[in-house]
Design a protein around this motif. Structure first.
Motif, PDB file in Angstrom:
ATOM      1  N   ALA A 187      -4.766   4.732 102.782  1.00 38.10           N
ATOM      2  CA  ALA A 187      -4.125   6.049 102.823  1.00 38.10           C
ATOM      3  C   ALA A 187      -2.705   5.956 103.363  1.00 38.10           C
ATOM      4  O   ALA A 187      -1.773   6.583 102.833  1.00 38.10           O
ATOM      5  CB  ALA A 187      -4.959   7.004 103.671  1.00 38.10           C
ATOM      6  N   GLN A 188      -2.512   5.168 104.417  1.00 40.53           N
ATOM      7  CA  GLN A 188      -1.186   5.045 105.024  1.00 40.53           C
ATOM      8  C   GLN A 188      -0.222   4.296 104.109  1.00 40.53           C
ATOM      9  O   GLN A 188       0.976   4.601 104.093  1.00 40.53           O
ATOM     10  CB  GLN A 188      -1.302   4.353 106.380  1.00 40.53           C
ATOM     11  N   PHE A 189      -0.719   3.320 103.365  1.00 41.14           N
ATOM     12  CA  PHE A 189       0.106   2.610 102.392  1.00 41.14           C
ATOM     13  C   PHE A 189       0.637   3.595 101.360  1.00 41.14           C
ATOM     14  O   PHE A 189       1.838   3.620 101.048  1.00 41.14           O
ATOM     15  CB  PHE A 189      -0.723   1.510 101.732  1.00 41.14           C
ATOM     16  N   PHE A 190      -0.246   4.437 100.846  1.00 42.88           N
ATOM     17  CA  PHE A 190       0.119   5.416  99.824  1.00 42.88           C
ATOM     18  C   PHE A 190       1.128   6.425 100.367  1.00 42.88           C
ATOM     19  O   PHE A 190       2.159   6.705  99.727  1.00 42.88           O
ATOM     20  CB  PHE A 190      -1.142   6.130  99.340  1.00 42.88           C
ATOM     21  N   VAL A 191       0.861   6.961 101.547  1.00 38.31           N
ATOM     22  CA  VAL A 191       1.736   7.986 102.128  1.00 38.31           C
ATOM     23  C   VAL A 191       3.071   7.394 102.566  1.00 38.31           C
ATOM     24  O   VAL A 191       4.126   8.012 102.379  1.00 38.31           O
ATOM     25  CB  VAL A 191       1.032   8.679 103.309  1.00 38.31           C
ATOM     26  N   THR A 192       3.049   6.196 103.144  1.00 38.49           N
ATOM     27  CA  THR A 192       4.297   5.554 103.575  1.00 38.49           C
ATOM     28  C   THR A 192       5.209   5.286 102.382  1.00 38.49           C
ATOM     29  O   THR A 192       6.427   5.507 102.452  1.00 38.49           O
ATOM     30  CB  THR A 192       4.002   4.237 104.309  1.00 38.49           C
ATOM     31  N   LEU A 193       4.615   4.820 101.278  1.00 34.13           N
ATOM     32  CA  LEU A 193       5.415   4.600 100.075  1.00 34.13           C
ATOM     33  C   LEU A 193       6.031   5.907  99.610  1.00 34.13           C
ATOM     34  O   LEU A 193       7.208   5.949  99.239  1.00 34.13           O
ATOM     35  CB  LEU A 193       4.548   3.997  98.968  1.00 34.13           C
ATOM     36  N   GLY A 194       5.242   6.986  99.625  1.00 26.33           N
ATOM     37  CA  GLY A 194       5.776   8.285  99.232  1.00 26.33           C
ATOM     38  C   GLY A 194       6.935   8.721 100.097  1.00 26.33           C
ATOM     39  O   GLY A 194       7.930   9.264  99.597  1.00 26.33           O
ATOM     40  N   ALA A 195       6.838   8.462 101.407  1.00 27.10           N
ATOM     41  CA  ALA A 195       7.916   8.838 102.325  1.00 27.10           C
ATOM     42  C   ALA A 195       9.176   8.024 102.058  1.00 27.10           C
ATOM     43  O   ALA A 195      10.295   8.562 102.055  1.00 27.10           O
ATOM     44  CB  ALA A 195       7.455   8.646 103.772  1.00 27.10           C
ATOM     45  N   LEU A 196       9.013   6.727 101.809  1.00 23.30           N
ATOM     46  CA  LEU A 196      10.174   5.870 101.529  1.00 23.30           C
ATOM     47  C   LEU A 196      10.843   6.260 100.220  1.00 23.30           C
ATOM     48  O   LEU A 196      12.076   6.299 100.119  1.00 23.30           O
ATOM     49  CB  LEU A 196       9.740   4.405 101.492  1.00 23.30           C
ATOM     50  N   VAL A 197      10.028   6.556  99.214  1.00 28.82           N
ATOM     51  CA  VAL A 197      10.577   6.982  97.917  1.00 28.82           C
ATOM     52  C   VAL A 197      11.307   8.308  98.065  1.00 28.82           C
ATOM     53  O   VAL A 197      12.382   8.516  97.475  1.00 28.82           O
ATOM     54  CB  VAL A 197       9.446   7.097  96.876  1.00 28.82           C
ATOM     55  N   PHE A 198      10.743   9.207  98.841  1.00 28.32           N
ATOM     56  CA  PHE A 198      11.375  10.499  99.107  1.00 28.32           C
ATOM     57  C   PHE A 198      12.779  10.303  99.692  1.00 28.32           C
ATOM     58  O   PHE A 198      13.749  10.914  99.231  1.00 28.32           O
ATOM     59  CB  PHE A 198      10.494  11.295 100.069  1.00 28.32           C
TER      60      PHE A 198
ATOM     61  N   PHE B 159      -3.902   2.646  92.904  1.00 29.11           N
ATOM     62  CA  PHE B 159      -5.222   2.074  92.627  1.00 29.11           C
ATOM     63  C   PHE B 159      -5.974   1.752  93.920  1.00 29.11           C
ATOM     64  O   PHE B 159      -7.194   1.955  94.011  1.00 29.11           O
ATOM     65  CB  PHE B 159      -5.090   0.828  91.757  1.00 29.11           C
ATOM     66  N   VAL B 160      -5.253   1.269  94.920  1.00 33.37           N
ATOM     67  CA  VAL B 160      -5.883   1.004  96.221  1.00 33.37           C
ATOM     68  C   VAL B 160      -6.373   2.306  96.845  1.00 33.37           C
ATOM     69  O   VAL B 160      -7.484   2.379  97.389  1.00 33.37           O
ATOM     70  CB  VAL B 160      -4.890   0.290  97.157  1.00 33.37           C
ATOM     71  N   TRP B 161      -5.542   3.350  96.774  1.00 34.52           N
ATOM     72  CA  TRP B 161      -5.923   4.642  97.329  1.00 34.52           C
ATOM     73  C   TRP B 161      -7.083   5.260  96.544  1.00 34.52           C
ATOM     74  O   TRP B 161      -7.984   5.879  97.137  1.00 34.52           O
ATOM     75  CB  TRP B 161      -4.713   5.565  97.352  1.00 34.52           C
ATOM     76  N   ALA B 162      -7.102   5.115  95.228  1.00 33.66           N
ATOM     77  CA  ALA B 162      -8.193   5.648  94.414  1.00 33.66           C
ATOM     78  C   ALA B 162      -9.521   4.989  94.794  1.00 33.66           C
ATOM     79  O   ALA B 162     -10.563   5.655  94.871  1.00 33.66           O
ATOM     80  CB  ALA B 162      -7.900   5.433  92.932  1.00 33.66           C
ATOM     81  N   LYS B 163      -9.482   3.685  95.038  1.00 32.15           N
ATOM     82  CA  LYS B 163     -10.696   2.983  95.473  1.00 32.15           C
ATOM     83  C   LYS B 163     -11.141   3.480  96.842  1.00 32.15           C
ATOM     84  O   LYS B 163     -12.336   3.692  97.085  1.00 32.15           O
ATOM     85  CB  LYS B 163     -10.429   1.471  95.518  1.00 32.15           C
ATOM     86  N   ALA B 164     -10.176   3.675  97.750  1.00 36.81           N
ATOM     87  CA  ALA B 164     -10.505   4.195  99.080  1.00 36.81           C
ATOM     88  C   ALA B 164     -11.080   5.603  98.990  1.00 36.81           C
ATOM     89  O   ALA B 164     -12.019   5.955  99.716  1.00 36.81           O
ATOM     90  CB  ALA B 164      -9.265   4.184  99.965  1.00 36.81           C
ATOM     91  N   LEU B 165     -10.537   6.411  98.095  1.00 36.13           N
ATOM     92  CA  LEU B 165     -11.025   7.779  97.929  1.00 36.13           C
ATOM     93  C   LEU B 165     -12.478   7.784  97.474  1.00 36.13           C
ATOM     94  O   LEU B 165     -13.270   8.619  97.928  1.00 36.13           O
ATOM     95  CB  LEU B 165     -10.147   8.521  96.923  1.00 36.13           C
ATOM     96  N   ALA B 166     -12.834   6.863  96.592  1.00 35.83           N
ATOM     97  CA  ALA B 166     -14.232   6.753  96.167  1.00 35.83           C
ATOM     98  C   ALA B 166     -15.130   6.425  97.358  1.00 35.83           C
ATOM     99  O   ALA B 166     -16.237   6.965  97.491  1.00 35.83           O
ATOM    100  CB  ALA B 166     -14.366   5.683  95.087  1.00 35.83           C
ATOM    101  N   GLY B 167     -14.628   5.561  98.249  1.00 35.10           N
ATOM    102  CA  GLY B 167     -15.385   5.233  99.459  1.00 35.10           C
ATOM    103  C   GLY B 167     -15.511   6.415 100.405  1.00 35.10           C
ATOM    104  O   GLY B 167     -16.560   6.621 101.034  1.00 35.10           O
ATOM    105  N   ILE B 168     -14.449   7.202 100.509  1.00 28.13           N
ATOM    106  CA  ILE B 168     -14.472   8.391 101.363  1.00 28.13           C
ATOM    107  C   ILE B 168     -15.515   9.390 100.867  1.00 28.13           C
ATOM    108  O   ILE B 168     -16.268   9.981 101.649  1.00 28.13           O
ATOM    109  CB  ILE B 168     -13.081   9.043 101.411  1.00 28.13           C
ATOM    110  N   LYS B 169     -15.574   9.571  99.553  1.00 31.07           N
ATOM    111  CA  LYS B 169     -16.554  10.492  98.978  1.00 31.07           C
ATOM    112  C   LYS B 169     -17.981  10.017  99.250  1.00 31.07           C
ATOM    113  O   LYS B 169     -18.874  10.830  99.531  1.00 31.07           O
ATOM    114  CB  LYS B 169     -16.317  10.629  97.479  1.00 31.07           C
ATOM    115  N   MET B 170     -18.184   8.700  99.171  1.00 33.20           N
ATOM    116  CA  MET B 170     -19.508   8.155  99.453  1.00 33.20           C
ATOM    117  C   MET B 170     -19.881   8.339 100.920  1.00 33.20           C
ATOM    118  O   MET B 170     -21.016   8.686 101.250  1.00 33.20           O
ATOM    119  CB  MET B 170     -19.538   6.668  99.091  1.00 33.20           C
ATOM    120  N   SER B 171     -18.922   8.137 101.806  1.00 31.03           N
ATOM    121  CA  SER B 171     -19.188   8.172 103.245  1.00 31.03           C
ATOM    122  C   SER B 171     -19.323   9.581 103.796  1.00 31.03           C
ATOM    123  O   SER B 171     -19.796   9.752 104.923  1.00 31.03           O
ATOM    124  CB  SER B 171     -18.065   7.439 103.997  1.00 31.03           C
ATOM    125  N   THR B 172     -18.885  10.572 103.050  1.00 33.35           N
ATOM    126  CA  THR B 172     -18.947  11.945 103.536  1.00 33.35           C
ATOM    127  C   THR B 172     -19.897  12.819 102.720  1.00 33.35           C
ATOM    128  O   THR B 172     -20.072  13.993 103.021  1.00 33.35           O
ATOM    129  CB  THR B 172     -17.556  12.601 103.517  1.00 33.35           C
TER     130      THR B 172
END
Length: 237
Positions: free
Chosen positions: A103-114, A157-170
């Protein structure tokens, strides 16, 4: 961009907003906006998982576990059904998984691109004459565009995989990992989890960012001497 701009000895600021109407400037505005959406949809999420618990002395008590960005679920604890913890049968119960790095990789990239898009727009609007005359600017822009395209693809793609894990865990599978729900006389039923549609959108925005930056590579390439050199080679007898 800014380092090259400061080091340049060419003419100073010449504001020209017409660059924003050209493909290169318009694409940068879109990249800036979509980066904001990617940041907001992922970094601003808050949700909770709710269970219905019956145990010793407690009947149909709802317990919740609130989670949010950066999704360190293993630190999120379910509220106890009662102050006495179901007569000692209810121990501390946490969600499973730590998805913060993705999640932080995805958001940090978004902040840098911004931030980069802002810097690029400053150059396009105020120093377009320098950008066109000094090939270092287009080459730098081209390199960053290629890198941004690759990073958006990887992080999405890394975040999408993590999101699938989040859905499973919650989701409903949460109960299977709760030892307290297996205690004699204790029953746990899954009630609900906050909709993650906005997180699904963050993945869509990540892919859209990758597509925009991929297209931007061609737009910037056309402004470099590499494109002109290739044209001369292809047109030579």
């Amino acid at each position: 961009f800014l380092v090259l701009l400061v080091s340049s000895r060419m003419a100073g600021l010449k504001v020209d907003f017409s660059m924003l109407l050209e493909p290169l400037g318009f694409a940068k505005i879109l990249e800036w906006i979509i980066a904001i959406f990617a940041l907001a949809t992922c970094g601003g999420f808050q949700g909770e998982t709710t269970l219905l618990v019956s145990c010793k002395g407690v009947v149909n008590k709802t317990v919740t576990a609130a989670f949010a960005y950066p999704f360190r679920l293993n630190t999120v604890e379910f509220s106890a059904p009662d102050p006495e913890g179901c007569a000692g049968t209810w121990t501390d119960v946490h969600l499973v998984g730590n998805f913060s790095s993705s999640a932080q990789f995805f958001v940090t990239l978004g902040a840098l691109v911004f931030l980069y898009c802002i810097a690029a727009l400053v150059v396009y609007i105020g120093y377009n004459h320098v950008y066109q005359q000094n090939n270092k600017f287009p080459l730098t822009d081209l390199s960053i565009s290629v890198l941004a395209t690759l990073l958006w693809l990887v992080s999405t793609f890394v975040w999408a995989k993590a999101l699938a894990g989040i859905k499973m865990s919650t989701g409903a599978n949460t109960i299977a990992g709760i030892e307290a729900c297996k205690a004699p006389g204790t029953t746990c039923n899954f009630i609900s989890v906050t909709s993650m549609g906005i997180l699904n959108l963050s993945v869509v925005f990540g892919l859209l960012n990758a597509a925009l930056w991929g297209g931007n590579v061609w737009l910037v390439y056309k402004d470099t001497k590499l494109h002109n050199q290739w044209n001369r080679i292809s047109e030579s007898p």
